[in-house]
Each structure stands twice: as C-alpha cells, then as structure tokens.
Write an enzyme that holds these catalytic residues in place. Structure first.
Site, PDB file in Angstrom:
ATOM      1  N   PRO A  83       0.839  -1.208   0.000  1.00  0.00           N
ATOM      2  CG  PRO A  83      -0.516  -1.457   1.860  1.00  0.00           C
ATOM      3  CD  PRO A  83       0.692  -2.024   1.185  1.00  0.00           C
ATOM      4  N   GLY A  87       4.707   3.113   4.710  1.00  0.00           N
ATOM      5  CA  GLY A  87       6.000   3.055   5.398  1.00  0.00           C
ATOM      6  C   GLY A  87       6.786   1.811   5.045  1.00  0.00           C
ATOM      7  CG  LEU A  88       5.283  -1.556   4.824  1.00  0.00           C
ATOM      8  CD1 LEU A  88       4.231  -2.639   4.631  1.00  0.00           C
ATOM      9  CD2 LEU A  88       6.252  -1.962   5.944  1.00  0.00           C
ATOM     10  N   GLY A  89       8.194   1.243   2.008  1.00  0.00           N
ATOM     11  CA  GLY A  89       9.144   1.451   0.903  1.00  0.00           C
ATOM     12  C   GLY A  89       8.523   1.496  -0.477  1.00  0.00           C
ATOM     13  CB  SER A  90       5.099   2.095  -1.801  1.00  0.00           C
ATOM     14  OG  SER A  90       4.890   3.305  -1.100  1.00  0.00           O
ATOM     15  CB  SER A  91       8.284   6.340  -2.687  1.00  0.00           C
ATOM     16  OG  SER A  91       9.159   6.368  -1.594  1.00  0.00           O
ATOM     17  CB  ALA A  93       9.475  -0.717  -4.146  1.00  0.00           C
ATOM     18  CG  ASP A 130      13.429   4.042   2.459  1.00  0.00           C
ATOM     19  OD1 ASP A 130      13.990   3.613   3.476  1.00  0.00           O
ATOM     20  OD2 ASP A 130      12.375   4.684   2.498  1.00  0.00           O
TER      21      ASP A 130
HETATM   22  O1  PMV Z   1      10.462   6.312   4.173  1.00  0.00           O
HETATM   23  P1  PMV Z   1      10.581   5.567   5.446  1.00  0.00           P
HETATM   24  O2  PMV Z   1       9.409   5.613   6.309  1.00  0.00           O
HETATM   25  O3  PMV Z   1      11.082   4.179   5.235  1.00  0.00           O
HETATM   26  O4  PMV Z   1      11.729   6.275   6.289  1.00  0.00           O
HETATM   27  C1  PMV Z   1      13.037   6.222   5.832  1.00  0.00           C
HETATM   28  C2  PMV Z   1      14.005   6.187   6.932  1.00  0.00           C
HETATM   29  C3  PMV Z   1      14.403   7.524   7.518  1.00  0.00           C
HETATM   30  O5  PMV Z   1      15.617   7.268   8.207  1.00  0.00           O
HETATM   31  C4  PMV Z   1      13.373   8.034   8.512  1.00  0.00           C
HETATM   32  C5  PMV Z   1      14.618   8.603   6.463  1.00  0.00           C
HETATM   33  C6  PMV Z   1      15.857   8.389   5.602  1.00  0.00           C
HETATM   34  O6  PMV Z   1      15.979   9.112   4.607  1.00  0.00           O
HETATM   35  O7  PMV Z   1      16.702   7.551   5.930  1.00  0.00           O
END
Ligand code: PMV
Length: 288
Positions: A83, A87-91, A93, A130
């Site tokens: 989804p 917070g699971l890396g969709s962007s 990915a 990410d």
């Molecule tokens: O996009 P998220 O929710 O996976 O957060 C990334 C991890 C952070 O350390 C909060 C931001 C970053 O750029 O590393």
C-alpha cells in the site's frame, strides 16, 4: 515493452539515525512493485487505483528515464503489492522498478542511484537507505555516503508487520526532527545510540540470537518514541498489540508518525500466529 520489479522494505534498526551518518539495518520484504513501460508520444505514469500523479513525481520519472538512457516518451503502468504511504518502501520500490524497466540489466548500485531521483522529490533529503534496501535482496547494513556503504548481512528472521492505519509522508517526521535537534542536545545522543544499536543488531542477527534482538527492538522503539518523538498513538497501539500477542520485541519501522510497526517472531509459524492475533501479516526476511 519492458518490465521492472522491486520489493518493499522495512527498517529493522537505525531509522532517522541513518540520516545523520549513523548505520542502519534494513531488509527487503517479499511484496513487489512492478512497472511495465512502453514507448509513447508523451510521458505518463499510471498509479494503482487511478491515484493522481503529482507533477513533480512525473518530472522525476522523466529525469530518471533520461539518466537511464531512455530518451523516448513512455507510458509506465504501476502495480503494487505494497500500500502506498504505508512506510514499507513503496516509493523506493517504485524508483528501483522504474530504473530496472528503463535500464534493463542494471546492477543494484545503479538501480538505487537512479531511484534516488524519485526519493529526493518525495522525501526531501533522504539518506538513501530505502532504495539501497529495495535494490538488494535480503538484509543490508547501510551507512549513507557518496557512494554509500552497503554490506549484505547473513541470516534470516521472521517478522509480523502491522500497519498503524495512518498513511504519512517521510518528510512529516524527518523535517521536524531536524528542527528540534538544533535546540535539544539529547536528540543527538539518542541518534548516536540508535547507530550503536544497529551495529549490535547486525551481530545478533548474524548469530541468530533472537531473544536479545527482540529486546533491542524494544530499546530502539523507546528511543524513537522518547526523546526522538516520532511515534504516535496509533503506532503505540500497534507496538503494544504485537508485544501482547507474544512478539519477542516490537518497534515502529521507518519514519514514524504513522506507517507500520514490526514484531520479531521465533520462526515463520510464530510470525503467522502473531499475524492472526493482530491482523498484521507475516514475512520472512533474509535467507529462508
Ligand atoms: O520512508 P521511510 O518511512 O522508510 O523512512 C526512511 C528512513 C528515515 O531514516 C526516517 C529517512 C531516511 O531518509 O533515511
């Protein structure tokens, strides 16, 4: 037509700390984003469920395509098992999948570097953890840099992932934390401590020592909540639910302020049990 695919990710330890040069431990999860690209007169990006595409996202995709050596216009259709905003890396990915569709055969470093185009648009000044996690399979130890340090971590573990029900952008916690850091010296100490926890977690993970790793998840979550202040009531409920269902330890994963929590399980059967009890889902990270 060409196709690119990349997995989502979870931050195991070191989120936020990684922005300030400390190490983080991250893992790809078996949930994919897939992109199909075909040449077209003008660039177009089609997100799942007919979601509208912000102009700057399309512009970043155009720049990514150009940098990958894809000069034509394109139509890119996106399908996602993750989804968006969870917070699971969709962007990240999506960025890696686009890189693989526009530059077939590119290696993980190049795919991650190309994906940074999208990350910068969506996240401001991201650490790069990410796209690095989404371009590798398995678990990585990451330190930001030009180029970043990305080391594969041996071993595997089972997790239960539980969404908080709140979608949010990474900027919503990263920028306020950067601001508060200026006036509160406790925050730098907490970020440094999280970096130390990433180093310890890597060792425990490689040695398969799950009980202390679970306790370390709890400790990391404590720091993210206070003094770093990136949790929220919905994430606190998710973490509490995972713990009372029997997780070895639980924490928020990623930027916080919403998104998801992870609970460490003994094995895959235990992770499925946690998933049934909490309404989350079980994943295996790293090796089988
Ligand atoms: O996009 P998220 O929710 O996976 O957060 C990334 C991890 C952070 O350390 C909060 C931001 C970053 O750029 O590393």
């Amino acid at each position: 037509m060409s196709r690119g695919q990349a997995p989502g990710k979870v931050l195991l330890v070191g989120e936020h700390a990684v922005v300030y040069g400390h190490p983080a431990l991250a893992a790809a999860i078996p949930r994919q984003v897939t992109v199909e690209v075909e040449p077209a007169p003008a660039p177009a990006l089609e997100l799942p469920g007919g979601l509208s595409v912000p102009a700057e996202l399309l512009q970043a995709a155009v720049e990514l395509a150009r940098e990958a050596g894809f000069e034509a216009g394109f139509r890119a259709r996106v399908a996602s098992e993750i989804p968006l905003g969870s917070g699971l890396g969709s962007s990240a990915a999506l960025g890696v999948a686009l890189a693989r569709a526009f530059a077939p055969g590119c290696g993980p470093e190049r795919a991650a570097a190309l994906a940074m185009r999208l990350e910068r648009v969506l996240h401001g000044a991201p650490s790069g953890v990410d796209p690095a996690a989404c371009s590798q399979s398995g678990v990585i130890f990451f330190v930001r840099g030009e180029p970043p340090l990305v080391e594969p971590v041996r071993g595997g573990a089972s997790l239960c992932i539980l969404g908080s029900g709140i979608a949010r952008g990474t900027r919503s916690t990263v920028l306020p934390l950067a601001e508060r850091r200026r006036s509160d010296p406790r925050l730098d100490r907490a970020l440094e401590k999280l970096g130390d926890l990433s180093r310890t977690a890597r060792r425990l993970f490689e040695e398969g020592r799950l009980d202390p790793l679970g306790a370390l998840f709890d400790e990391a979550h404590g720091l993210l909540r206070d003094p770093l202040g990136v949790s929220c009531p919905e994430l606190e409920s998710a973490v509490a639910a995972l713990r009372s269902a029997g997780a070895l330890g639980a924490k928020l994963t990623g930027a916080g302020g919403g998104g998801a929590a992870i609970g460490l399980a003994r094995d895959q059967a235990h992770a499925r049990e946690l998933a049934t009890r909490t309404g989350g889902f079980a994943v295996r990270i790293g090796s089988a």
